[in-house]
Design an enzyme around this catalytic site. Sequence first.
Site, PDB file in Angstrom:
ATOM      1  N   GLU A  17       0.800  -1.193   0.150  1.00  0.00           N
ATOM      2  CA  GLU A  17       0.053  -0.196   0.024  1.00  0.00           C
ATOM      3  C   GLU A  17       0.829   1.256   0.151  1.00  0.00           C
ATOM      4  OE1 GLU A  17      -3.667   0.623   2.630  1.00  0.00           O
ATOM      5  OE2 GLU A  17      -2.209   2.122   3.377  1.00  0.00           O
ATOM      6  N   TYR A  49      -6.890   6.767  -0.717  1.00  0.00           N
ATOM      7  CA  TYR A  49      -7.770   7.806  -1.305  1.00  0.00           C
ATOM      8  C   TYR A  49      -7.436   9.251  -1.017  1.00  0.00           C
ATOM      9  CZ  TYR A  49     -12.242   9.816  -2.687  1.00  0.00           C
ATOM     10  OH  TYR A  49     -13.236  10.565  -3.446  1.00  0.00           O
ATOM     11  N   HIS A  78      -8.189   3.072  -3.685  1.00  0.00           N
ATOM     12  CA  HIS A  78      -8.924   3.051  -2.622  1.00  0.00           C
ATOM     13  C   HIS A  78     -10.093   4.379  -3.030  1.00  0.00           C
ATOM     14  CE1 HIS A  78      -6.366   1.549   0.661  1.00  0.00           C
ATOM     15  NE2 HIS A  78      -5.757   1.376  -0.547  1.00  0.00           N
TER      16      HIS A  78
END
Length: 287
Positions: A17, A49, A78
């Site tokens: 991530e 996001y 996301h």
Amino acid sequence: MRIPELFKDGHTVLSFEIFPPKKDGSIETVYKTLDELTDLKPDFISVTYGAGGSQPGCSTREIVSIIKEKYRTESIAHLTCVNSTKADIDRVIGEFKEHGIENVLALRGDINPDIEPKKEFLHASDLIAYMKERSDLSFSGACYPECHAEASSLDEDIANLKRKVDAGASHLVSQLFFDNEHFYAFLEKARAAGINVPIEAGIMPCVNAKQIQRMVTMCGASLPVKFTRLIARYGDDPDAMREAGIAYAVDQIIDLAANGADGIHLYTMNNPYVARKISESVSKVIR
């Protein structure tokens, strides 16, 4: 490629991530990070996001598209919904299609006390159901080994998770945890509840004592004695803390892989050095 397809050959999936730059940051810094992360050959990379979930996610979509097109690595965007209307989501669906984005990690998002929620999407399951009717995207969701902070019990939380899967989530990523036994207990309950999609274990390397304490406060993860001793011993020595944190994460991952975890989702915090040290240490274990 849709994310669930990555789990079909039986190996332990490894994913990373990353997050986009803050408002005043340069996107070039993310590309420098990606140059190093993609060299490690993760199965996919997810992109959070916007800036802390408060932005419209333009850089998220740009980065996800570039990961796939330039770096030839699968990616997932996301998407939070707590501050979105149906019109907002309709626009996002169009933008995802335009950018060739196939995979979405659907999240409710944190409620900002200074912003009145739109209330059109109260839960991630609402977002998934709405988008599934209007697109052919592949949906992932979040899960919480130690229970979502707003749920009254783990059983209630897993019932909510089942609704998310029934709405269309075909892959799950867990919140960070530091005691694998919590993940195993959660996994047993999830499977018993009929949740049979791949579930990745979210691992956050503890390389900075203050950073990890802040993250724990936000997500509610508990700290086992072994972990607190590590922080107490090395927390004031940045180099030692970094190496000890990497070793702790490696130990977690090896144990998870040995117990048949579907995948490992590494919260890299945009730190290629840490990701490389961990990836190289577990490469023979998870492949």
